[in-house]
Design a protein around this motif. Structure first.
Motif, PDB file in Angstrom:
ATOM      1  N   GLN A 121       0.833  -1.201   0.000  1.00 43.35           N
ATOM      2  CA  GLN A 121       0.000   0.000   0.000  1.00 43.35           C
ATOM      3  C   GLN A 121       0.869   1.253   0.000  1.00 43.35           C
ATOM      4  O   GLN A 121       0.588   2.219  -0.719  1.00 43.35           O
ATOM      5  N   LEU A 122       1.928   1.236   0.800  1.00 45.17           N
ATOM      6  CA  LEU A 122       2.837   2.382   0.841  1.00 45.17           C
ATOM      7  C   LEU A 122       3.573   2.534  -0.488  1.00 45.17           C
ATOM      8  O   LEU A 122       3.822   3.652  -0.951  1.00 45.17           O
ATOM      9  N   ALA A 123       3.879   1.407  -1.119  1.00 41.99           N
ATOM     10  CA  ALA A 123       4.563   1.464  -2.413  1.00 41.99           C
ATOM     11  C   ALA A 123       3.665   2.056  -3.489  1.00 41.99           C
ATOM     12  O   ALA A 123       4.115   2.874  -4.312  1.00 41.99           O
ATOM     13  N   LYS A 232      -9.871  -2.231   9.362  1.00 40.02           N
ATOM     14  CA  LYS A 232     -11.096  -1.430   9.323  1.00 40.02           C
ATOM     15  C   LYS A 232     -11.715  -1.396   7.927  1.00 40.02           C
ATOM     16  O   LYS A 232     -12.930  -1.627   7.782  1.00 40.02           O
ATOM     17  N   PRO A 233     -10.957  -1.116   6.860  1.00 41.31           N
ATOM     18  CA  PRO A 233     -11.566  -1.149   5.521  1.00 41.31           C
ATOM     19  C   PRO A 233     -12.144  -2.518   5.158  1.00 41.31           C
ATOM     20  O   PRO A 233     -13.162  -2.595   4.457  1.00 41.31           O
ATOM     21  N   GLU A 234     -11.513  -3.592   5.620  1.00 39.52           N
ATOM     22  CA  GLU A 234     -11.992  -4.940   5.317  1.00 39.52           C
ATOM     23  C   GLU A 234     -13.080  -5.403   6.292  1.00 39.52           C
ATOM     24  O   GLU A 234     -13.641  -6.481   6.132  1.00 39.52           O
ATOM     25  N   THR A 291      -9.050 -14.121   3.218  1.00 37.53           N
ATOM     26  CA  THR A 291      -8.467 -15.079   2.284  1.00 37.53           C
ATOM     27  C   THR A 291      -8.856 -14.762   0.847  1.00 37.53           C
ATOM     28  O   THR A 291      -7.996 -14.703  -0.051  1.00 37.53           O
ATOM     29  N   GLN A 292     -10.124 -14.534   0.606  1.00 40.12           N
ATOM     30  CA  GLN A 292     -10.566 -14.241  -0.757  1.00 40.12           C
ATOM     31  C   GLN A 292     -10.090 -12.864  -1.210  1.00 40.12           C
ATOM     32  O   GLN A 292      -9.591 -12.703  -2.330  1.00 40.12           O
ATOM     33  N   ASN A 293     -10.237 -11.866  -0.340  1.00 39.04           N
ATOM     34  CA  ASN A 293      -9.848 -10.517  -0.731  1.00 39.04           C
ATOM     35  C   ASN A 293      -8.342 -10.395  -0.937  1.00 39.04           C
ATOM     36  O   ASN A 293      -7.876  -9.647  -1.804  1.00 39.04           O
ATOM     37  N   LYS A 298      -7.790  -7.126  -3.383  1.00 38.04           N
ATOM     38  CA  LYS A 298      -8.801  -6.083  -3.242  1.00 38.04           C
ATOM     39  C   LYS A 298      -8.209  -4.733  -2.848  1.00 38.04           C
ATOM     40  O   LYS A 298      -8.682  -3.686  -3.310  1.00 38.04           O
ATOM     41  N   LEU A 299      -7.187  -4.713  -2.005  1.00 35.19           N
ATOM     42  CA  LEU A 299      -6.634  -3.453  -1.519  1.00 35.19           C
ATOM     43  C   LEU A 299      -5.484  -2.929  -2.377  1.00 35.19           C
ATOM     44  O   LEU A 299      -4.874  -1.913  -2.038  1.00 35.19           O
TER      45      LEU A 299
END
Length: 393
Positions: A121-123, A232-234, A291-293, A298-299
């Protein structure tokens, strides 16, 4: 084995299929029945689901017995079929209290997927580059000017795995509180195993370093960053990064092997030595979602997902296994197993059949036995995508 190192290095630590007599006696009686969750309406092919469910319910207790596992939680969600969620055996071998599907479990190396997702995410925000050398963020790393963040996430740095030392004395000092710096000092006292980038070798040292990178770049603790940007987002409200030996309730007891080979209760052993590599706790429902996300990215942006999924051979992870950036490809099953004192978690998503499978065990006494348990479950769930055989290396 008493470290969040999944299947790897199992031969080095003589994982034999044995357990205490008292524990085995309780298991035999407890495995006769299992707890069943409520199921939604019948699916498109009720007969096929019923056949699958009956086969799983009949096979799992015997597979558990062979693997010296007192209790298990098994969830399977397949496109076109009703979910299968069962709890088998006992959550407490001393009382015989039945296992239930709502218990918190330590998830070991599944923690790595959260740490590396934070890094990615930071990348993708442009705050770091995956090919940056680690010494740009953490000083004192052997060959730190050469080893990249990408190599750390891919387990190709060559850095010695500190867990091979810390696990050996864990049962003798189960309450010890470790700092990341102490863990790294153990690793850095040993020479590199190979030239960075040339081989695969699973090392918790890699992910601890990446946890420190996340903290330095974000200005937050690793725990806070994961909570804010992933949990939190998940909506993973039952997943946490507890300090030390803290363990949310309700939770299952967990059983490990002590240095003398005896099976012991490791539920409250301090897990700080796992930190970014293995300290998190979760429950079945949350692990199913993650697991699925995780598998679908997803993120992550499509570009970052493509980089994460550059799978390379990882022979220590199973025959034909591949490893990306903190994610496994086990013959099409995408995920990351978790192994820490007293607990094992196998969470995987099979895109080819839109199937999520989560198996959570309250023992890591017999890692090869748990691998065989997975082979048996997958043979029923997806015969066309069998679980890989044990590694030959």
């Amino acid at each position: 084995m008493a470290a969040p190192i999944g299947l790897r290095s199992w031969r080095r630590f003589s994982m034999r299929r044995r357990s205490a007599v008292a524990l085995a006696a309780i298991m035999v009686t407890a495995l006769v029945g299992c707890a069943q969750s409520s199921l939604p309406p019948v699916d498109r092919d009720g007969r096929r689901s019923a056949d699958r469910d009956a086969q799983l319910t009949a096979a799992i207790p015997e597979l558990m017995r062979q693997a010296s596992v007192p209790g298990a939680i098994v969830g399977v969600w397949q496109e076109g079929k009703t979910p299968y969620v069962r709890a088998f055996g006992v959550q407490d071998a001393s009382t015989g209290q039945p296992m239930t599907a709502d218990l918190h479990m330590r998830i070991g190396s599944l923690t790595k997927t959260f740490t590396v997702t934070a890094l990615l995410q930071l990348a993708q925000q442009g705050k770091l580059g995956l090919d940056d050398p680690i010494d740009r963020y953490v000083p004192g790393v052997p060959s730190g000017d050469v080893i990249t963040l990408r190599q750390l996430a891919a387990m190709r740095s060559g850095l010695f795995n500190y867990a091979e030392v810390t696990m050996a004395g864990l049962s003798g000092e189960p309450d010890r509180q470790w700092t990341p710096q102490e863990l790294l000092a153990v690793s850095f006292s040993r020479p590199l195993l190979f030239e960075p980038g040339t081989k695969f070798d699973y090392s918790n040292t890699n992910t601890v370093l990446l946890g420190l990178v996340v903290e330095k770049v974000s200005g937050q603790s690793l725990e806070a960053f994961i909570d804010q940007h992933i949990l939190k987002p998940e909506r993973l409200g039952s997943t946490s990064f507890p300090p030390g030996s803290d363990f949310p309730s309700p939770h299952s007891q967990g059983y490990a092997k002590a240095a003398d080979g005896a099976t012991v209760n490791a539920t409250n052993w301090n897990s700080s030595w796992g930190w970014a590599a293995g300290q998190m706790v979760s429950r079945l429902d949350d692990v199913r979602v993650w697991t699925q996300n995780l598998a679908m990215g997803k993120l992550l942006t499509p570009e970052m997902l493509q980089q994460r999924n550059q799978f390379l051979p990882a022979p220590e992870e199973g025959q034909g296994a591949q490893y990306g950036l903190a994610i496994e490809n086990q013959n099409g099953w995408i995920g990351h197993n978790g192994n820490i004192s007293g607990y094992m978690t196998y969470p995987y998503y099979l895109p080819a059949e839109q199937t999520t499978m989560v198996v959570m065990l309250n023992s890591n006494v017999d890692v090869p036995g748990s691998w065989a348990l997975m082979e048996g479950i997958v043979k029923i769930v997806s015969p066309r995508h069998p679980w890989p055989k044990l590694p030959t290396e």
